[in-house]
Motif scaffolding. Structure first.
Motif, PDB file in Angstrom:
ATOM      1  N   CYS A  93     109.090  -7.926 -29.792  1.00  0.00           N
ATOM      2  CA  CYS A  93     109.764  -6.790 -30.436  1.00  0.00           C
ATOM      3  C   CYS A  93     111.203  -6.621 -29.990  1.00  0.00           C
ATOM      4  CB  CYS A  93     108.981  -5.510 -30.152  1.00  0.00           C
ATOM      5  SG  CYS A  93     107.317  -5.460 -30.857  1.00  0.00           S
ATOM      6  N   SER A 136     112.522  -0.116 -30.013  1.00  0.00           N
ATOM      7  CA  SER A 136     111.602  -0.794 -30.930  1.00  0.00           C
ATOM      8  C   SER A 136     110.260  -0.100 -31.068  1.00  0.00           C
ATOM      9  CB  SER A 136     111.368  -2.232 -30.443  1.00  0.00           C
ATOM     10  OG  SER A 136     110.790  -2.232 -29.147  1.00  0.00           O
ATOM     11  N   CYS A 137     110.014   0.933 -30.264  1.00  0.00           N
ATOM     12  CA  CYS A 137     108.717   1.642 -30.231  1.00  0.00           C
ATOM     13  C   CYS A 137     107.595   0.711 -29.787  1.00  0.00           C
ATOM     14  CB  CYS A 137     108.387   2.257 -31.591  1.00  0.00           C
ATOM     15  SG  CYS A 137     107.227   3.651 -31.504  1.00  0.00           S
ATOM     16  N   ALA A 223     104.411   6.501 -30.831  1.00  0.00           N
ATOM     17  CA  ALA A 223     103.537   5.339 -30.639  1.00  0.00           C
ATOM     18  C   ALA A 223     102.076   5.763 -30.607  1.00  0.00           C
ATOM     19  CB  ALA A 223     103.918   4.607 -29.353  1.00  0.00           C
ATOM     20  N   GLY A 226     101.029   6.544 -34.133  1.00  0.00           N
ATOM     21  CA  GLY A 226     100.848   5.330 -34.920  1.00  0.00           C
ATOM     22  C   GLY A 226      99.547   4.619 -34.601  1.00  0.00           C
ATOM     23  N   TYR A 254      99.203  -3.590 -31.951  1.00  0.00           N
ATOM     24  CA  TYR A 254     100.191  -2.638 -32.470  1.00  0.00           C
ATOM     25  C   TYR A 254     101.606  -3.185 -32.318  1.00  0.00           C
ATOM     26  CZ  TYR A 254     103.214   1.494 -32.438  1.00  0.00           C
ATOM     27  OH  TYR A 254     104.235   2.380 -32.663  1.00  0.00           O
ATOM     28  N   ASN A 255     101.912  -3.794 -31.173  1.00  0.00           N
ATOM     29  CA  ASN A 255     103.239  -4.377 -30.973  1.00  0.00           C
ATOM     30  C   ASN A 255     103.528  -5.481 -31.980  1.00  0.00           C
ATOM     31  OD1 ASN A 255     103.793  -2.689 -28.836  1.00  0.00           O
ATOM     32  ND2 ASN A 255     103.331  -4.191 -27.260  1.00  0.00           N
ATOM     33  N   GLN A 258     104.281  -4.031 -35.304  1.00  0.00           N
ATOM     34  CA  GLN A 258     105.634  -3.466 -35.324  1.00  0.00           C
ATOM     35  C   GLN A 258     106.683  -4.564 -35.456  1.00  0.00           C
ATOM     36  OE1 GLN A 258     104.636  -0.091 -35.886  1.00  0.00           O
ATOM     37  NE2 GLN A 258     106.635   0.157 -34.895  1.00  0.00           N
ATOM     38  N   LYS A 261     106.884  -5.777 -39.027  1.00  0.00           N
ATOM     39  CA  LYS A 261     107.555  -4.814 -39.912  1.00  0.00           C
ATOM     40  C   LYS A 261     109.069  -4.930 -39.802  1.00  0.00           C
ATOM     41  CE  LYS A 261     103.856  -1.348 -39.829  1.00  0.00           C
ATOM     42  NZ  LYS A 261     103.470   0.026 -39.402  1.00  0.00           N
ATOM     43  N   GLN A 262     109.554  -5.287 -38.613  1.00  0.00           N
ATOM     44  CA  GLN A 262     110.991  -5.413 -38.423  1.00  0.00           C
ATOM     45  C   GLN A 262     111.536  -6.651 -39.121  1.00  0.00           C
ATOM     46  OE1 GLN A 262     111.648  -5.346 -34.197  1.00  0.00           O
ATOM     47  NE2 GLN A 262     110.855  -3.276 -33.927  1.00  0.00           N
TER      48      GLN A 262
END
Length: 262
Positions: A93, A136-137, A223, A226, A254-255, A258, A261-262
């Motif tokens: 991330c 980056s959450c 986070a 989410g 989850y990471n 994410q 998605k980026q």
């Protein structure tokens, strides 16, 4: 990632007798199980019908492990390996230099109240503390406990494990601990921990906090939100050590989501 990590590990993830599948194939199926929110039986059935998954794992439709085999392999993966996956997923991330720490609770459900009383299970929630990158959450670290320790206790363990990843750390007044502040400063990390209000000078300490950086503490709550929306507010395994592994695996998935998605 799974193949490289399993090859470097001294622990056998597959069947110890040597008759099982490669360990990285088990780990890949566990990641896919959490990503698809499936049971062990469902993920074996679904993965065996996916051409890309069969090609990646190099398995024919009838060569997938039994659900019970996959279930037992989850126990053989040590927590250190799951934490390694969490670290690598966070690096994907591309995290920044500012972190936020916070805690939440997950339910230990799926079992009926009758079973919980019969099995002498009196703890119904897990306290989970996470360190989140605010850019980056991404979740950098996770700490789980059934005994609900005070935030100052878990904050030391979580924050001081990742001092090389962050330059500043934001936390609410639950992490008001002078020992933690001094330890962070000694590691070159700027503490942005809110003071509890016992005297007039505590107001002054809070007024000197960088409002822009401290205001990003809500990323930790984002986070949590989410994860609970995506995977649910409860952990499904019944044994505590499996629940801890499941939460770390969920954070790694989850990471990765994410990062995609980026």
């Amino acid at each position: 990632m799974a193949q490289k990590r399993c090859a470097a590990s001294l622990t056998a993830v597959s069947d110890p007798t040597g008759n099982g599948f490669s360990g990285w194939k088990h780990v890949t199926l566990h990641f896919l199980r959490v990503h698809m929110d499936a049971t062990y039986r469902e993920i074996v059935d679904w993965a065996s019908e996916m051409d890309r998954v069969r090609g990646l794992l190099q398995l024919s439709r009838t060569a997938f492990p039994a659900p019970s085999t996959l279930y037992r392999s989850f126990e053989r993966v040590p927590m250190s390996m799951w934490r390694g996956f969490l670290r690598e997923s966070a690096d994907i991330c591309e995290p920044g230099s500012h972190g936020a720490i916070d805690a939440t609770f997950f339910d230990r459900e799926t079992a009926s109240r009758h079973y919980q009383h019969r099995s002498d299970r009196h703890i119904y929630t897990l306290k989970t503390t996470v360190l989140v990158d605010t850019d980056s959450c991404a979740i950098l670290d996770v700490h789980c406990s059934t005994h609900w320790p005070h935030d100052t206790k878990t904050g030391r363990r979580v924050a001081l494990r990742k001092t090389e990843k962050i330059e500043s750390l934001a936390g609410d007044k639950g992490y008001d601990d002078q020992f933690l502040r001094d330890a962070l400063r000694s590691e070159g990390v700027r503490p942005l921990l809110r003071h509890r209000l016992f005297a007039a000078y505590d107001h002054a300490h809070n007024a000197r906090l960088d409002s822009d950086l401290y205001g990003q503490r809500w990323m930790a709550e984002s986070a949590f939100l989410g994860i609970k929306r995506r995977f649910g507010p409860a952990v499904h395994p019944r044994a505590w050590y499996r629940e801890f592994r499941e939460l770390v695996l969920t954070a790694a998935v989850y990471n990765l989501e994410q990062a995609f998605k980026q």
